[in-house]
Each structure stands twice: as structure tokens, then as C-alpha cells.
Design a protein around this motif. Structure first.
Motif, PDB file in Angstrom:
ATOM      1  N   GLY A  57       0.779  -1.133   0.116  1.00 41.68           N
ATOM      2  CA  GLY A  57       0.027  -0.111   0.123  1.00 41.68           C
ATOM      3  C   GLY A  57       0.955   1.225   0.016  1.00 41.68           C
ATOM      4  N   ILE A  58       0.269   2.213  -0.335  1.00 40.57           N
ATOM      5  CA  ILE A  58       1.030   3.687  -0.441  1.00 40.57           C
ATOM      6  C   ILE A  58       1.546   4.149   0.676  1.00 40.57           C
ATOM      7  N   PRO A  59       2.689   4.893   1.033  1.00 28.98           N
ATOM      8  CA  PRO A  59       2.979   5.071   2.262  1.00 28.98           C
ATOM      9  C   PRO A  59       2.091   6.268   3.031  1.00 28.98           C
ATOM     10  N   GLY A  60       1.629   6.043   4.083  1.00 29.88           N
ATOM     11  CA  GLY A  60       0.755   6.816   4.913  1.00 29.88           C
ATOM     12  C   GLY A  60      -0.872   5.838   5.142  1.00 29.88           C
ATOM     13  N   VAL A  61      -0.597   4.782   4.230  1.00 28.71           N
ATOM     14  CA  VAL A  61      -1.850   3.929   4.316  1.00 28.71           C
ATOM     15  C   VAL A  61      -2.293   3.281   5.603  1.00 28.71           C
ATOM     16  N   GLY A  62      -1.053   2.985   6.418  1.00 23.78           N
ATOM     17  CA  GLY A  62      -1.200   2.432   7.627  1.00 23.78           C
ATOM     18  C   GLY A  62      -0.634   0.931   7.726  1.00 23.78           C
ATOM     19  N   LYS A  63       0.464   0.694   6.860  1.00 19.43           N
ATOM     20  CA  LYS A  63       0.885  -0.675   6.947  1.00 19.43           C
ATOM     21  C   LYS A  63       1.615  -1.067   8.144  1.00 19.43           C
ATOM     22  N   SER A  64       2.396  -0.121   8.680  1.00 15.78           N
ATOM     23  CA  SER A  64       2.931  -0.202  10.122  1.00 15.78           C
ATOM     24  C   SER A  64       2.108  -0.548  11.043  1.00 15.78           C
ATOM     25  N   THR A  65       0.962   0.446  11.052  1.00 14.78           N
ATOM     26  CA  THR A  65      -0.116   0.441  12.231  1.00 14.78           C
ATOM     27  C   THR A  65      -0.716  -1.008  12.166  1.00 14.78           C
ATOM     28  N   PHE A  66      -1.031  -1.378  10.989  1.00 10.61           N
ATOM     29  CA  PHE A  66      -1.783  -2.567  10.421  1.00 10.61           C
ATOM     30  C   PHE A  66      -0.970  -3.877  10.951  1.00 10.61           C
ATOM     31  N   SER A 102       8.436   2.531  15.638  1.00 13.59           N
ATOM     32  CA  SER A 102       7.443   3.192  16.419  1.00 13.59           C
ATOM     33  C   SER A 102       6.213   2.808  16.423  1.00 13.59           C
ATOM     34  N   ARG A 103       5.584   2.667  15.225  1.00 16.75           N
ATOM     35  CA  ARG A 103       4.346   2.196  15.094  1.00 16.75           C
ATOM     36  C   ARG A 103       4.272   0.694  15.127  1.00 16.75           C
ATOM     37  N   MET A 104       5.046   0.225  15.521  1.00 18.64           N
ATOM     38  CA  MET A 104       4.904  -1.356  15.922  1.00 18.64           C
ATOM     39  C   MET A 104       5.432  -1.709  16.998  1.00 18.64           C
ATOM     40  N   ILE A 148       5.289  -9.827   5.327  1.00 13.44           N
ATOM     41  CA  ILE A 148       6.052  -9.438   4.447  1.00 13.44           C
ATOM     42  C   ILE A 148       5.587  -7.830   3.696  1.00 13.44           C
ATOM     43  N   GLU A 149       6.396  -7.193   4.409  1.00 13.22           N
ATOM     44  CA  GLU A 149       5.656  -5.773   4.161  1.00 13.22           C
ATOM     45  C   GLU A 149       6.625  -5.008   2.796  1.00 13.22           C
ATOM     46  N   THR A 150       5.922  -4.129   1.837  1.00 12.04           N
ATOM     47  CA  THR A 150       6.497  -3.367   0.908  1.00 12.04           C
ATOM     48  C   THR A 150       5.834  -2.154   0.496  1.00 12.04           C
ATOM     49  N   ILE A 195      -9.822  -1.605   2.981  1.00 11.26           N
ATOM     50  CA  ILE A 195      -9.940  -0.129   3.062  1.00 11.26           C
ATOM     51  C   ILE A 195      -9.750   0.085   4.465  1.00 11.26           C
ATOM     52  N   ASN A 196      -8.641   0.681   4.577  1.00 15.13           N
ATOM     53  CA  ASN A 196      -8.165   0.893   6.205  1.00 15.13           C
ATOM     54  C   ASN A 196      -8.678   2.344   6.583  1.00 15.13           C
ATOM     55  N   LYS A 197      -8.466   2.433   7.885  1.00 15.98           N
ATOM     56  CA  LYS A 197      -9.011   3.931   8.642  1.00 15.98           C
ATOM     57  C   LYS A 197     -10.285   3.817   8.369  1.00 15.98           C
ATOM     58  N   ALA A 198     -11.123   2.855   8.605  1.00 10.14           N
ATOM     59  CA  ALA A 198     -12.432   2.758   8.430  1.00 10.14           C
ATOM     60  C   ALA A 198     -13.093   3.037  10.041  1.00 10.14           C
ATOM     61  N   ASP A 199     -12.780   4.168  10.598  1.00  7.27           N
ATOM     62  CA  ASP A 199     -13.109   4.703  11.849  1.00  7.27           C
ATOM     63  C   ASP A 199     -13.493   6.124  11.757  1.00  7.27           C
ATOM     64  N   GLY A 200     -14.270   6.577  12.855  1.00  5.35           N
ATOM     65  CA  GLY A 200     -14.646   7.880  13.145  1.00  5.35           C
ATOM     66  C   GLY A 200     -15.661   8.239  12.089  1.00  5.35           C
ATOM     67  N   CYS A 234     -11.243  -2.022   7.497  1.00  7.85           N
ATOM     68  CA  CYS A 234     -10.736  -2.324   8.812  1.00  7.85           C
ATOM     69  C   CYS A 234     -10.302  -0.966   9.215  1.00  7.85           C
ATOM     70  N   SER A 235      -9.994  -1.008  10.596  1.00 11.57           N
ATOM     71  CA  SER A 235      -9.269   0.299  11.100  1.00 11.57           C
ATOM     72  C   SER A 235      -8.164  -0.551  11.733  1.00 11.57           C
ATOM     73  N   ALA A 236      -7.029  -0.158  11.454  1.00 16.09           N
ATOM     74  CA  ALA A 236      -5.539  -0.778  11.922  1.00 16.09           C
ATOM     75  C   ALA A 236      -5.558  -0.117  13.554  1.00 16.09           C
ATOM     76  N   LEU A 237      -5.723   1.367  13.519  1.00 15.36           N
ATOM     77  CA  LEU A 237      -5.462   1.915  14.718  1.00 15.36           C
ATOM     78  C   LEU A 237      -6.525   1.385  15.863  1.00 15.36           C
ATOM     79  N   GLU A 238      -7.683   1.222  15.513  1.00 17.50           N
ATOM     80  CA  GLU A 238      -8.728   0.667  16.464  1.00 17.50           C
ATOM     81  C   GLU A 238      -8.830  -0.522  16.479  1.00 17.50           C
TER      82      GLU A 238
HETATM   83  P1  GDP Z   1       2.642   3.248   6.406  1.00 18.71           P
HETATM   84  O1  GDP Z   1       3.365   4.370   5.904  1.00 18.71           O
HETATM   85  O2  GDP Z   1       1.756   2.628   5.388  1.00 18.71           O
HETATM   86  O3  GDP Z   1       3.334   2.249   7.301  1.00 18.71           O
HETATM   87  O4  GDP Z   1       1.659   3.810   7.572  1.00 18.71           O
HETATM   88  P2  GDP Z   1       1.472   4.077   9.162  1.00 18.71           P
HETATM   89  O5  GDP Z   1       1.337   2.699   9.950  1.00 18.71           O
HETATM   90  O6  GDP Z   1       2.867   4.554   9.490  1.00 18.71           O
HETATM   91  O7  GDP Z   1       0.364   5.093   9.392  1.00 18.71           O
HETATM   92  C1  GDP Z   1       0.338   6.482   8.823  1.00 18.71           C
HETATM   93  C2  GDP Z   1      -0.548   7.123   9.513  1.00 18.71           C
HETATM   94  O8  GDP Z   1      -1.920   6.786   9.690  1.00 18.71           O
HETATM   95  C3  GDP Z   1      -0.318   7.334  11.290  1.00 18.71           C
HETATM   96  O9  GDP Z   1      -0.435   8.653  11.726  1.00 18.71           O
HETATM   97  C4  GDP Z   1      -1.144   6.406  11.795  1.00 18.71           C
HETATM   98  O10 GDP Z   1      -1.376   6.524  13.291  1.00 18.71           O
HETATM   99  C5  GDP Z   1      -2.396   6.478  11.003  1.00 18.71           C
HETATM  100  N1  GDP Z   1      -3.431   5.213  10.912  1.00 18.71           N
HETATM  101  C6  GDP Z   1      -2.965   4.043  10.511  1.00 18.71           C
HETATM  102  N2  GDP Z   1      -3.966   3.361  10.713  1.00 18.71           N
HETATM  103  C7  GDP Z   1      -5.133   3.928  10.691  1.00 18.71           C
HETATM  104  C8  GDP Z   1      -6.625   3.617  11.141  1.00 18.71           C
HETATM  105  O11 GDP Z   1      -6.918   2.550  10.780  1.00 18.71           O
HETATM  106  N3  GDP Z   1      -7.123   4.774  11.333  1.00 18.71           N
HETATM  107  C9  GDP Z   1      -6.720   6.052  11.759  1.00 18.71           C
HETATM  108  N4  GDP Z   1      -7.512   6.863  11.920  1.00 18.71           N
HETATM  109  N5  GDP Z   1      -5.600   6.536  11.354  1.00 18.71           N
HETATM  110  C10 GDP Z   1      -4.870   5.392  11.095  1.00 18.71           C
END
Ligand code: GDP
Length: 317
Positions: A57-66, A102-104, A148-150, A195-200, A234-238
Motif C-alpha cells: 500500500g502507499i506510504p501513509g496507508v497504515g501498513k506499520s499500524t496494521f 515506533s508504530r510497531m 512481508i511488507e513492501t 480499506i483501512n482507517k474505517a473509523d470515526g 478495517c481500522s488498524a488503529l482501532e
Molecule cells: P505506513 O506508511 O503505510 O506504514 O503507515 P503508518 O502505519 O505509518 O500510518 C500512517 C498514519 O496513519 C499514522 O499517523 C497512523 O497513526 C495513521 N493510521 C494508520 N492506521 C489508521 C487507522 O486505521 N485509522 C486512523 N484513523 N489512522 C490510522
């Protein structure tokens, strides 16, 4: 630790020994690589037991958080989880993925998890080949799931898809331009789109995006193995929707084992890496020659019967 001790300790699930073997494997010193290759060869019969999942997924999509949340969910089920990465951008950016762990945090401190950043030197093929060997080492060290992340930048996904059993594409709900973020070819490779960040406030938007992707996927040719790509939110964060994803992966695994594609896919992948390494290290001319005089088939057989590793076959050549 010498070679024998490393071999013994890796099998005793000693992560320190595993780390050491991976370091040797990634070393630029011929002598150290040789030790690592001896370890891989000694243990190769025991590899292959983990499920390998690619995540892009693109940078910022939430891979590390996921990976953090999904990995924690798996360890809570008693699984041992290894996280590896292939980062085609790392030479430019000094590691854009897994560099910042740090996000892991939660997963990084879990005793049933092992996180290893991407090997940094070399071509994408070379880096990926190291990751392939690292997968084998993690498997003999008793890990059940290998993530395996890319980064989603194009080429690397095709490479990762040749290493994994299940390929997961993380996406975001955009405002009306859902289908433009990522190339069609990558979507075609995905076994599941999340589809990540399905929260709020984003829940409804994510649901709409899910429906759009579902209908878009209908237009794609069906996968050869009979699997129909799944779309989910999904919501990786929640930590929402993660159980569902694991169920999906298990279902895929069962289906592929039942129809024979699991083994078939791994065979094809091994052959792919053998060919790729021959071309990269010995050149296209040599590859064509081996192919025409029938020697390539023999090498493939040796590899598939676990009589030799790719490294050993190349050394013999
Ligand atoms: P990566 O670059 O794909 O590894 O993305 P990160 O895991 O570093 O996440 C990028 C930003 O998105 C961070 O600020 C995370 O806290 C935020 N983020 C990741 N997953 C979620 C989610 O499920 N919901 C919300 N609201 N934010 C998220």
C-alpha cells in the motif's frame, strides 16, 4: 556462535541465533554469506511450514499500524509472527519502511514476534532474494506467520507476490477517485483489498469505497486458482475488522490446499527464483544455454526435491 551452534539454536527457537543468521545472510562478505548458506542448506528440509502474507500500500496507508495490530492479534492466538520487509526505496531514503518501528511498538516488544527491516543493499531482485532466504530462516526458527511488507511503488509488488501465499493490498477511501491511487495491475494481484482507517467520520466513506472496489473487481479476469478477491474495511488503529481478515486468509489457505494450488504456487515461486538468480548472477546467455540443453529442468527438479538450495545450485554452475 559458530555454524553448528547457530543451526542447533535456530531450531530451538532462539531469536538471537536467528538474527545472527540473517545478518550473516545479508553480509557482503563472501565468507559470512557462505556460513549463512550452509545453515539454510542444513535446515532447508524443515522450511516451508509458515503461511507467508504480503502487505502493500502507499506510504501513509497504515501498513506499520496494521502489522502491529494484526501481528498482536495473531500472537494472542498463540501464533509466532515474523515481520520482514522489501523496500525498493531504501537506498534513497535510508529505509522508509520498518525503519521507524515506533508504530510497531506493541509487536516489537512481544516475545512471540520478530521484526527485521529490509536488507538495504543491491537490486530489487537481490534484496528480495535475501528476504526469501530470511523467510526460510524464520520458518525453521518456528514462526507460523510471516508478514512481508513492501511499499506500493510498482515493481516491488510483483516481486513480493512471488514470495507469498496471500497478498493483501491496503487502501484508503478517497473522495471519488478511489480507483486511481494504485495501478490496476497491483489490484489484479491482490487476494484481498482492505480499506483501512474505517473509523470515526471515515466509516461511511470506507464502506462506499468498499462497494466501488467490489464492483470494479468484477471487471477483472478471475484468478487461475479459483479464488475471488475479497474487499473489506478495517481500522488498524482501532483494531476493528482484523479477525475477519484472518478468517479470510485461513479460508484462502484451506481452499488452496484442497485444490492443490498451494503447493503448485510454491513450486512455481521456487522455479521463478531459480531462474531469476541464474539470470542475475550468470547472465541471460547462460540461462538460455541451460534451458536449451535441458539442464535447467534437472536443476529445477533438484530444487523442488530439496536436494539443493538455489545458492548451492548456482555454486555448482
Ligand atoms: P505506513 O506508511 O503505510 O506504514 O503507515 P503508518 O502505519 O505509518 O500510518 C500512517 C498514519 O496513519 C499514522 O499517523 C497512523 O497513526 C495513521 N493510521 C494508520 N492506521 C489508521 C487507522 O486505521 N485509522 C486512523 N484513523 N489512522 C490510522
Amino acid at each position: 556462535m559458530d555454524e553448528k551452534t547457530l543451526i542447533k539454536n535456530i531450531q530451538k527457537d532462539d531469536t538471537l541465533a536467528l538474527s545472527k543468521a540473517i545478518t550473516l545472510c545479508e553480509s557482503t562478505l563472501e565468507s559470512e554469506q557462505k556460513i549463512a548458506q550452509n545453515i539454510i542448506a542444513a535446515l532447508s528440509e524443515k522450511s516451508g511450514k509458515a503461511i507467508r502474507i504480503g502487505i502493500t500500500g502507499i506510504p501513509g496507508v497504515g501498513k506499520s499500524t496494521f502489522i502491529n495490530s494484526f501481528g498482536k492479534m495473531l500472537t494472542s492466538k498463540g501464533k509466532k509472527v515474523a515481520v520482514l520487509a522489501i523496500d525498493p526505496t531504501s537506498e534513497k531514503t535510508q529505509g522508509s519502511i520498518l525503519g521507524d518501528k515506533s508504530r510497531m511498538d506493541e509487536l516489537a516488544t512481544d516475545k512471540n514476534a520478530f521484526i527485521r527491516p529490509s536488507p538495504s543493499a543491491g537490486t530489487l531482485g537481490g534484496v528480495a532474494n535475501k528476504t526469501r532466504e530470511n523467510i526460510l530462516l524464520c520458518e525453521v526458527a518456528g514462526f507460523d506467520v510471516i508478514l512481508i511488507e513492501t511499499v506500493g511503488v510498482g515493481q516491488s509488488e510483483t516481486t513480493v507476490s512471488n514470495l507469498v501465499d496471500f497478498f493483501l493490498l491496503l487502501m484508503l477511501a478517497g473522495a471519488g477517485d478511489e480507483l486511481q491511487g494504485i495501478k490496476r495491475g497491483i489490484m489484479e494481484m491482490a487476494d484481498a483489498i482492505l480499506i483501512n482507517k474505517a473509523d470515526g467520520d471515515n466509516v461511511q466513506k470506507a464502506k462506499n469505497a468498499m462497494l466501488q472496489y467490489k464492483s470494479a473487481l468484477h471487471l477483472f479476469p478471475a484468478m487461475q486458482n479459483g479464488w475471488i478477491a475479497q474487499v473489506s474495511t478495517c481500522s488498524a488503529l482501532e483494531k476493528i475488522g482484523l479477525e475477519n481478515i484472518w478468517e479470510m486468509i485461513e479460508k484462502h489457505q484451506n481452499q488452496m490446499c484442497a485444490n492443490g494450488y498451494f503447493i503448485e504456487n510454491r513450486k512455481e515461486q521456487n522455479i521463478h527464483w531459480l531462474h531469476r538468480q541464474i539470470k542475475e548472477e550468470l547472465g541471460n546467455k547462460k540461462y538460455t544455454q541451460l534451458k536449451t540443453d535441458g539442464k535447467l529442468k534437472k536443476l529445477e527438479e533438484k530444487l523442488l526435491n530439496k536436494k539443493a538450495t538455489i545458492y548451492q545450485l548456482l555454486e555448482d554452475l
